[in-house]
Design a protein around this motif. Structure first.
Motif, PDB file in Angstrom:
ATOM      1  N   ALA A  60     -56.490  19.986  24.103  1.00 57.34           N
ATOM      2  CA  ALA A  60     -55.028  19.995  24.175  1.00 57.34           C
ATOM      3  C   ALA A  60     -54.433  18.939  23.250  1.00 57.34           C
ATOM      4  O   ALA A  60     -53.462  19.208  22.526  1.00 57.34           O
ATOM      5  N   LEU A  61     -55.013  17.753  23.231  1.00 54.47           N
ATOM      6  CA  LEU A  61     -54.515  16.695  22.351  1.00 54.47           C
ATOM      7  C   LEU A  61     -54.710  17.040  20.881  1.00 54.47           C
ATOM      8  O   LEU A  61     -53.809  16.847  20.057  1.00 54.47           O
ATOM      9  N   VAL A  62     -55.875  17.564  20.536  1.00 51.16           N
ATOM     10  CA  VAL A  62     -56.159  17.886  19.139  1.00 51.16           C
ATOM     11  C   VAL A  62     -55.253  19.005  18.649  1.00 51.16           C
ATOM     12  O   VAL A  62     -54.652  18.911  17.571  1.00 51.16           O
ATOM     13  N   VAL A  63     -55.142  20.076  19.441  1.00 52.00           N
ATOM     14  CA  VAL A  63     -54.318  21.214  19.018  1.00 52.00           C
ATOM     15  C   VAL A  63     -52.852  20.798  18.903  1.00 52.00           C
ATOM     16  O   VAL A  63     -52.173  21.147  17.934  1.00 52.00           O
ATOM     17  N   THR A  64     -52.359  20.037  19.857  1.00 50.27           N
ATOM     18  CA  THR A  64     -50.966  19.599  19.804  1.00 50.27           C
ATOM     19  C   THR A  64     -50.707  18.722  18.581  1.00 50.27           C
ATOM     20  O   THR A  64     -49.705  18.903  17.876  1.00 50.27           O
ATOM     21  N   THR A  65     -51.608  17.808  18.311  1.00 46.86           N
ATOM     22  CA  THR A  65     -51.432  16.907  17.169  1.00 46.86           C
ATOM     23  C   THR A  65     -51.460  17.670  15.845  1.00 46.86           C
ATOM     24  O   THR A  65     -50.603  17.465  14.967  1.00 46.86           O
ATOM     25  N   ILE A  66     -52.425  18.574  15.695  1.00 45.18           N
ATOM     26  CA  ILE A  66     -52.523  19.302  14.430  1.00 45.18           C
ATOM     27  C   ILE A  66     -51.361  20.274  14.276  1.00 45.18           C
ATOM     28  O   ILE A  66     -50.852  20.474  13.174  1.00 45.18           O
ATOM     29  N   PHE A  67     -50.898  20.885  15.376  1.00 46.62           N
ATOM     30  CA  PHE A  67     -49.749  21.770  15.263  1.00 46.62           C
ATOM     31  C   PHE A  67     -48.481  21.000  14.897  1.00 46.62           C
ATOM     32  O   PHE A  67     -47.621  21.512  14.187  1.00 46.62           O
ATOM     33  N   HIS A  68     -48.363  19.766  15.371  1.00 48.98           N
ATOM     34  CA  HIS A  68     -47.232  18.954  14.945  1.00 48.98           C
ATOM     35  C   HIS A  68     -47.293  18.708  13.430  1.00 48.98           C
ATOM     36  O   HIS A  68     -46.264  18.734  12.747  1.00 48.98           O
ATOM     37  N   LEU A  69     -48.482  18.456  12.915  1.00 46.77           N
ATOM     38  CA  LEU A  69     -48.641  18.294  11.476  1.00 46.77           C
ATOM     39  C   LEU A  69     -48.241  19.573  10.752  1.00 46.77           C
ATOM     40  O   LEU A  69     -47.529  19.540   9.743  1.00 46.77           O
ATOM     41  N   GLY A 118     -52.320  30.510  13.647  1.00 48.95           N
ATOM     42  CA  GLY A 118     -51.997  29.461  12.683  1.00 48.95           C
ATOM     43  C   GLY A 118     -50.961  29.879  11.672  1.00 48.95           C
ATOM     44  O   GLY A 118     -50.259  29.037  11.105  1.00 48.95           O
ATOM     45  N   ALA A 119     -50.852  31.177  11.433  1.00 52.19           N
ATOM     46  CA  ALA A 119     -49.899  31.661  10.435  1.00 52.19           C
ATOM     47  C   ALA A 119     -48.465  31.684  10.945  1.00 52.19           C
ATOM     48  O   ALA A 119     -47.538  31.830  10.147  1.00 52.19           O
ATOM     49  N   VAL A 120     -48.267  31.516  12.231  1.00 54.03           N
ATOM     50  CA  VAL A 120     -46.902  31.570  12.786  1.00 54.03           C
ATOM     51  C   VAL A 120     -45.986  30.530  12.145  1.00 54.03           C
ATOM     52  O   VAL A 120     -44.888  30.879  11.683  1.00 54.03           O
ATOM     53  N   PRO A 121     -46.379  29.243  12.067  1.00 54.50           N
ATOM     54  CA  PRO A 121     -45.481  28.292  11.403  1.00 54.50           C
ATOM     55  C   PRO A 121     -45.243  28.636   9.930  1.00 54.50           C
ATOM     56  O   PRO A 121     -44.129  28.460   9.422  1.00 54.50           O
ATOM     57  N   ALA A 122     -46.273  29.154   9.253  1.00 55.17           N
ATOM     58  CA  ALA A 122     -46.112  29.498   7.841  1.00 55.17           C
ATOM     59  C   ALA A 122     -45.142  30.656   7.659  1.00 55.17           C
ATOM     60  O   ALA A 122     -44.286  30.629   6.763  1.00 55.17           O
ATOM     61  N   VAL A 123     -45.252  31.660   8.507  1.00 56.00           N
ATOM     62  CA  VAL A 123     -44.365  32.822   8.397  1.00 56.00           C
ATOM     63  C   VAL A 123     -42.920  32.415   8.686  1.00 56.00           C
ATOM     64  O   VAL A 123     -41.991  32.802   7.964  1.00 56.00           O
ATOM     65  N   VAL A 124     -42.733  31.624   9.727  1.00 54.46           N
ATOM     66  CA  VAL A 124     -41.378  31.150  10.048  1.00 54.46           C
ATOM     67  C   VAL A 124     -40.842  30.298   8.906  1.00 54.46           C
ATOM     68  O   VAL A 124     -39.674  30.424   8.508  1.00 54.46           O
TER      69      VAL A 124
END
Length: 120
Positions: free
Chosen positions: A41-50, A107-113
């Motif tokens: 949870a910590l790793v995914v949250t941190t990398i998604f923030h990046l 992972g592509a969701v932020p890129a598409v948005v």
């Protein structure tokens, strides 16, 4: 003479006459499972923030630098996929083609948005 009662030992202190029991295998397995869940949870949250930060950074770049905006959005998508793959690896799940496709899709969701906002 009166005999003083022995003082009662506080429960939070170690009692040398009653040592703690050794943890069972089930207790250790349960603890490791919770540790993996928290770590992923910590790793995914941190990398998604990046990832989202890169996409937001692309939004604030001047429109004349379209290549840089697209590049940052694509990097955000790549980091989003890395976040999902890292969660699979923390939970010791093999990376199958189905899981890789799921990681790329999520992972592509932020890129598409980000690309939608940049080209708007």
């Amino acid at each position: 003479m009166t005999q003083e009662p022995t003082p009662r030992r506080a429960r939070h202190l170690i009692d040398p006459d009653a040592p703690r029991r050794r943890p069972s295998r089930e207790d250790v397995a349960r603890l490791e499972r919770v540790q993996r869940i928290v770590m992923s949870a910590l790793v995914v949250t941190t990398i998604f923030h990046l990832s989202v930060g890169l996409v937001i950074g692309a939004f604030f770049i001047d429109d004349s630098e379209r290549v840089a905006q697209v590049g940052l959005c694509l990097l955000g998508g790549a980091f989003g996929a890395i976040a999902v793959i890292s969660a699979y690896l923390i939970h010791r799940r093999p990376i199958t083609p189905t899981r890789a496709a799921t990681a790329i899709a999520v992972g592509a969701v932020p890129a598409v948005v980000g690309l939608y906002v940049v080209y708007r």
